[in-house]
Motif scaffolding. Structure first.
Motif, PDB file in Angstrom:
ATOM      1  N   PRO A 149       6.569   3.821 -39.934  1.00 35.33           N
ATOM      2  CA  PRO A 149       5.499   4.841 -39.940  1.00 35.33           C
ATOM      3  C   PRO A 149       4.121   4.204 -39.866  1.00 35.33           C
ATOM      4  O   PRO A 149       3.928   3.041 -40.237  1.00 35.33           O
ATOM      5  CB  PRO A 149       5.710   5.550 -41.277  1.00 35.33           C
ATOM      6  N   LEU A 150       3.161   4.956 -39.378  1.00 38.03           N
ATOM      7  CA  LEU A 150       1.793   4.461 -39.259  1.00 38.03           C
ATOM      8  C   LEU A 150       1.128   4.334 -40.633  1.00 38.03           C
ATOM      9  O   LEU A 150       1.618   4.880 -41.627  1.00 38.03           O
ATOM     10  CB  LEU A 150       0.970   5.395 -38.378  1.00 38.03           C
ATOM     11  N   ALA A 151       0.009   3.597 -40.665  1.00 33.98           N
ATOM     12  CA  ALA A 151      -0.720   3.377 -41.916  1.00 33.98           C
ATOM     13  C   ALA A 151      -1.155   4.697 -42.537  1.00 33.98           C
ATOM     14  O   ALA A 151      -1.139   4.858 -43.754  1.00 33.98           O
ATOM     15  CB  ALA A 151      -1.935   2.493 -41.660  1.00 33.98           C
ATOM     16  N   ALA A 152      -1.545   5.659 -41.696  1.00 29.54           N
ATOM     17  CA  ALA A 152      -1.918   6.979 -42.209  1.00 29.54           C
ATOM     18  C   ALA A 152      -1.147   8.022 -41.426  1.00 29.54           C
ATOM     19  O   ALA A 152      -1.113   7.981 -40.194  1.00 29.54           O
ATOM     20  CB  ALA A 152      -3.423   7.213 -42.061  1.00 29.54           C
ATOM     21  N   ARG A 153      -0.472   8.936 -42.141  1.00 29.04           N
ATOM     22  CA  ARG A 153       0.255  10.010 -41.473  1.00 29.04           C
ATOM     23  C   ARG A 153      -0.714  10.820 -40.633  1.00 29.04           C
ATOM     24  O   ARG A 153      -1.839  11.108 -41.078  1.00 29.04           O
ATOM     25  CB  ARG A 153       0.899  10.926 -42.504  1.00 29.04           C
ATOM     26  N   ARG A 154      -0.308  11.193 -39.434  1.00 24.94           N
ATOM     27  CA  ARG A 154      -1.108  12.030 -38.572  1.00 24.94           C
ATOM     28  C   ARG A 154      -0.961  13.463 -39.081  1.00 24.94           C
ATOM     29  O   ARG A 154       0.146  13.993 -39.093  1.00 24.94           O
ATOM     30  CB  ARG A 154      -0.547  11.910 -37.140  1.00 24.94           C
ATOM     31  N   PRO A 155      -2.023  14.117 -39.537  1.00 25.89           N
ATOM     32  CA  PRO A 155      -1.866  15.495 -40.003  1.00 25.89           C
ATOM     33  C   PRO A 155      -1.433  16.402 -38.859  1.00 25.89           C
ATOM     34  O   PRO A 155      -1.726  16.128 -37.693  1.00 25.89           O
ATOM     35  CB  PRO A 155      -3.270  15.874 -40.500  1.00 25.89           C
ATOM     36  N   THR A 205      -6.117  12.018 -31.113  1.00 24.18           N
ATOM     37  CA  THR A 205      -7.368  12.077 -31.860  1.00 24.18           C
ATOM     38  C   THR A 205      -7.163  11.447 -33.228  1.00 24.18           C
ATOM     39  O   THR A 205      -6.048  11.096 -33.593  1.00 24.18           O
ATOM     40  CB  THR A 205      -7.844  13.525 -32.062  1.00 24.18           C
ATOM     41  N   GLY A 206      -8.213  11.394 -33.982  1.00 23.21           N
ATOM     42  CA  GLY A 206      -8.117  10.938 -35.365  1.00 23.21           C
ATOM     43  C   GLY A 206      -8.051   9.431 -35.458  1.00 23.21           C
ATOM     44  O   GLY A 206      -8.204   8.717 -34.455  1.00 23.21           O
ATOM     45  N   PRO A 207      -7.857   8.917 -36.666  1.00 21.19           N
ATOM     46  CA  PRO A 207      -7.811   7.476 -36.867  1.00 21.19           C
ATOM     47  C   PRO A 207      -6.719   6.868 -35.996  1.00 21.19           C
ATOM     48  O   PRO A 207      -5.705   7.503 -35.741  1.00 21.19           O
ATOM     49  CB  PRO A 207      -7.466   7.343 -38.348  1.00 21.19           C
ATOM     50  N   GLY A 208      -6.930   5.679 -35.585  1.00 23.10           N
ATOM     51  CA  GLY A 208      -5.960   5.023 -34.723  1.00 23.10           C
ATOM     52  C   GLY A 208      -6.402   5.104 -33.269  1.00 23.10           C
ATOM     53  O   GLY A 208      -5.941   4.346 -32.446  1.00 23.10           O
ATOM     54  N   ARG A 223      -9.608   4.285 -31.436  1.00 22.40           N
ATOM     55  CA  ARG A 223     -10.929   3.692 -31.724  1.00 22.40           C
ATOM     56  C   ARG A 223     -11.981   4.392 -30.920  1.00 22.40           C
ATOM     57  O   ARG A 223     -11.889   4.492 -29.729  1.00 22.40           O
ATOM     58  CB  ARG A 223     -10.933   2.216 -31.346  1.00 22.40           C
TER      59      ARG A 223
END
Lengths: 221, 221, 221
Positions: free
Chosen positions: A203-209, A216-219, A221
């Motif tokens: 899994p990624l460092a932060a779950r994609r909401p 979009t979102g983090p990840g 750049r």
């Protein structure tokens, strides 16, 4: 409780140095560095992890500087890459294969060296992982690339951790030997290559909401 | 001349490790690394400064490897970031806040540790600054970014130097205690955040000569 | 068998620190860092190689932290660059000249220090090279640039290796003195600058096969 014989351990260590050194020389070739840069990047990739390990173990001058035989693998690697004995490709396949072989050997030899130096099981396992991933991180950082360690395609640190942990368990059980250590290294190598082949991911460092559209979102750049 | 009690010092140190680890995990999330990369970048950010400090103090195996409890903050940080308990944003605000908290605690604990190890006031202050800024520099360098340390917007090393220097003075005067050390950390944290909020700057590395039009000369790559 | 006197060795070492520190401050100016970043990048460039050397020699706290006099050269360098006493240019010429001067002095002093510490001739020569190139690599890596060391235009590690090797030979023959050490440094400096001036090159890491058209294959990212 027995460990690997020192001579065998040095031999395996030199083999791991060679594999990582080839990965460094291949990266030097990709980046258009010259043969001297190739020897130096190969040396950093091959010897960096062990130097960090020896600095942390704090037992005098690191092997890589104390024993000139450690110079042979990087020089050999640079020669083999220069004359295309090792295939230099546009894609990274052979670089990643040599990197995986170094990772596999170093998680076994790094953990063994730390256990021989009297470290406890948990610190020795962690130092084994640091030894295994350290040379590759130094190689990529110095060449101004994002380390392979952080590439979310395939797993890198997980096989190293499994290999280092298994080495520690084998050592504690008194079963660490040349064949068993080699079997661990082969398993780590296979796991790393299979993860690249099939694109295994964790899994990624932060779950994609859920409410974020893709891309979009983090990840991004 | 008294210092902080070792137990308290370890507690503050672990808290600083946690704050820096969150900053590392947030950077991993921004860059699209996976959860293992998050743990590793959090570990490097949280433990890197202390490992460098312990290598320089040359007192055996660094704490981060000798005491497995130092693994807890990076694992916790990666979990909190993964499940968005710590807010993961497109902009860097929360990353910079956690980074500032780590900086504030580490300039106090790093200087204290160096003084306890018998270093003189000037070297201990400098090593405190190196401990405070080291983890963030390693985090950014390994993620292939220009370190926050060099961002000319806001001040970074100045609050760390003031905090480390004040810690040394308090220790020399016999006034270093939990409340006074905490007050120094809070002041450093506030100074760093205020400098970001109001865009405080110090002069550039090279004065811009009057006859250069804006947007030219060194500093424009 | 005699070596350089400790006082002379420290003086030469501080001069080398100053030259490398200027190169770091010039890079900070090019990149638009502030004066604090200039001091820090100058310190890393000037002191980084010696700190790595002292960590590897494992003889207690590195000189750069133990002796506050090592702070003077980076502070002086940052001041000279800030007020344009050292010329700050768009092109890298003065940066490369100061870098070459640091390289020249450090391959002599680094090798001497390693020999004084009782290292054998081959390890001492290698550690001298690592000391000489280390500060520049740290400077470039932390500023997120590909190290000069890997720039295929001009030679960098080769003059350092020749200088370190000659220093070792002079020491073994009992001929290492202030004039002979200075002559080695001047020769290394001249060789480095001539290689930049005339664009001397060594072969690339990988030979370009004949059937590849120009501008393709490894080396073109």
């Amino acid at each position: 409780m027995t460990g690997l014989l020192p001579g065998i351990l040095t031999g395996l260590d030199l083999t791991g140095v060679f594999f990582f050194a080839v990965s460094g020389c291949l990266l030097a070739a990709r980046r258009g560095f010259d043969i001297v840069g190739s020897v130096l990047l190969g040396s950093l990739a091959g010897l960096g992890g062990g130097i960090v390990r020896d600095l942390i173990l704090d037992q005098g001058i690191p092997n890589a500087f104390a024993e000139p035989v450690y110079l042979v693998p990087p020089l050999l690697a640079a020669g083999l890459v220069h004359f295309h004995v090792v295939r230099v490709e546009r894609h990274r396949r052979s670089l990643l294969a040599f990197d995986a072989a170094g990772l596999a050997l170093f998680c076994v030899t790094g953990t063994s060296t730390a256990l021989e130096a009297g470290m406890g099981p948990v610190p020795a396992t962690l130092l084994g992982v640091a030894t295994a991933v350290g040379g590759g991180v130094l190689r990529d950082v110095v060449a101004n690339e994002v380390p392979q360690l952080f590439n979310p395609r395939g797993v890198y640190a997980v096989p190293a951790l499994l290999g280092a942990g298994t080495t520690t368990l084998l050592r504690e059980a008194g079963w660490l030997s040349i064949p068993s250590g080699a079997a661990v290294a082969v398993a780590v190598f296979a796991l790393r290559l299979l993860s690249l082949r099939f694109g295994w991911r964790v899994p990624l460092a932060a779950r994609r909401p859920r409410d974020w559209p893709p891309g979009t979102g983090p990840g991004r750049r």
